[in-house]
Design a protein around this motif. Structure first.
Motif, PDB file in Angstrom:
ATOM      1  N   LEU A  60      32.975  14.225  10.117  1.00 51.54           N
ATOM      2  CA  LEU A  60      32.891  15.595  10.598  1.00 51.54           C
ATOM      3  C   LEU A  60      32.368  15.437  12.173  1.00 51.54           C
ATOM      4  O   LEU A  60      32.814  16.042  13.158  1.00 51.54           O
ATOM      5  CB  LEU A  60      32.116  16.405  10.072  1.00 51.54           C
ATOM      6  CG  LEU A  60      31.829  17.853  10.776  1.00 51.54           C
ATOM      7  CD1 LEU A  60      33.302  18.483  10.955  1.00 51.54           C
ATOM      8  CD2 LEU A  60      31.073  18.759   9.796  1.00 51.54           C
ATOM      9  N   GLY A  61      31.305  14.629  12.301  1.00 53.34           N
ATOM     10  CA  GLY A  61      30.498  14.308  13.773  1.00 53.34           C
ATOM     11  C   GLY A  61      31.877  13.655  14.599  1.00 53.34           C
ATOM     12  O   GLY A  61      31.658  13.849  15.831  1.00 53.34           O
ATOM     13  N   LEU A  62      32.459  12.572  14.047  1.00 58.03           N
ATOM     14  CA  LEU A  62      33.486  11.732  14.807  1.00 58.03           C
ATOM     15  C   LEU A  62      34.513  12.734  15.105  1.00 58.03           C
ATOM     16  O   LEU A  62      35.071  12.725  16.465  1.00 58.03           O
ATOM     17  CB  LEU A  62      33.941  10.591  14.071  1.00 58.03           C
ATOM     18  CG  LEU A  62      32.870   9.596  13.653  1.00 58.03           C
ATOM     19  CD1 LEU A  62      33.633   8.335  13.085  1.00 58.03           C
ATOM     20  CD2 LEU A  62      32.650   8.868  14.986  1.00 58.03           C
ATOM     21  N   ALA A  63      35.070  13.606  14.130  1.00 60.13           N
ATOM     22  CA  ALA A  63      36.099  14.377  14.454  1.00 60.13           C
ATOM     23  C   ALA A  63      35.802  15.538  15.688  1.00 60.13           C
ATOM     24  O   ALA A  63      36.570  15.433  16.862  1.00 60.13           O
ATOM     25  CB  ALA A  63      36.605  15.252  13.448  1.00 60.13           C
ATOM     26  N   THR A  64      34.523  15.876  15.751  1.00 58.59           N
ATOM     27  CA  THR A  64      33.983  16.829  16.607  1.00 58.59           C
ATOM     28  C   THR A  64      33.997  16.185  17.960  1.00 58.59           C
ATOM     29  O   THR A  64      34.721  16.574  18.809  1.00 58.59           O
ATOM     30  CB  THR A  64      32.929  17.460  16.364  1.00 58.59           C
ATOM     31  OG1 THR A  64      32.693  18.264  15.176  1.00 58.59           O
ATOM     32  CG2 THR A  64      32.423  18.539  17.282  1.00 58.59           C
ATOM     33  N   SER A  65      33.437  15.098  18.026  1.00 58.98           N
ATOM     34  CA  SER A  65      33.217  14.350  19.213  1.00 58.98           C
ATOM     35  C   SER A  65      34.596  13.819  19.801  1.00 58.98           C
ATOM     36  O   SER A  65      34.840  14.046  21.063  1.00 58.98           O
ATOM     37  CB  SER A  65      32.327  13.286  19.131  1.00 58.98           C
ATOM     38  OG  SER A  65      31.020  13.561  18.611  1.00 58.98           O
TER      39      SER A  65
END
Length: 240
Positions: A60-65
């Motif tokens: 989720l963190g990678l996808a958001t960034s």
């Protein structure tokens, strides 16, 4: 080996999970850790292991960034509303961080903690924060193409100071420069509270993306200053 909580009560509550949180600062303890406790409770009911939460946090963190990076140019050109990207970042980064809080809570309450789990947690934190730094840097450069390369590099390097010092303070040789837990001190420490930091970063992305450059400047000064202070503090302690 199971924890005392899991032995006494096979169906712990949200409060049980929050009770074993490892802090993180005023914002994190008031919001992120409570949300993490909810996620931990759901995961416990579903029979999920802590590493599942850790990996979900990473994805989720990678996808958001990555999405923020991809839309940095269109936002700067006025083709995509800034508030859309800011809202996405606010929800994505906060939920990812809350999952990061949840995996440790789940491990401690259910007795599923392990050295391997602790390692993957730290590695995923590093990966997620590298992506977040890239998102902020990409936005700053898109908004102001003349952003100095040295500033971006220094911002990226000093950003990791918070994570490194947090890991160092978890061991037997941990020490704090400021031990007071008074409200004024905790308010000042919000500049190093990850939950508060990503909230502010997303808010700037939403309402004033042109100011992201100054976010880079501010956190470079804060984290760089903390690094120098930590070096001085540790050097003084080592010579006693």
């Amino acid at each position: 080996m199971q924890s005392a909580t899991s032995l006494a009560d096979p169906r712990p509550t949200v409060a049980d999970f929050h009770r074993v949180n490892r802090g993180g600062g005023l914002f994190s303890e008031s919001i992120s850790q409570w949300l993490g406790a909810v996620f931990a409770l759901v995961a416990q009911r579903l029979g999920l292991r802590p590493t599942v939460l850790t990996m979900t946090n990473l994805v989720l963190g990678l996808a958001t960034s990555v999405t923020v990076v991809a839309l940095a140019g269109p936002v700067a050109a006025g083709d995509v509303p800034a508030w859309v990207v800011g809202l996405l970042a606010l929800v994505g980064w906060q939920v990812a961080y809350s999952l990061d809080c949840a995996d440790g809570q789940l491990a401690r309450v259910t007795g599923q903690g392990s050295a391997a789990g602790a390692r993957i947690d730290i590695l995923c934190d590093v990966a997620a924060q590298i992506a977040l730094v890239a998102a902020l840097a990409a936005t700053a450069v898109a908004q102001e193409p003349s952003t100095p390369t040295w500033l971006v590099a220094t911002f990226a390097g000093t950003w990791m100071v918070n994570l490194v010092t947090s890991v160092m303070q978890a061991g037997p040789n941990a020490a704090s420069m400021v031990t007071s837990t008074s409200l004024p001190v905790r308010l000042v420490k919000l500049v190093r509270d990850y939950g508060a930091v990503v909230f502010v970063a997303a808010l700037v992305l939403a309402v004033a993306p042109a100011l992201v450059l100054w976010v880079l400047v501010a956190f470079t000064i804060v984290n760089g200053g903390f690094l120098l202070a930590s070096i001085a503090f540790s050097a003084r302690a080592s010579m006693r």
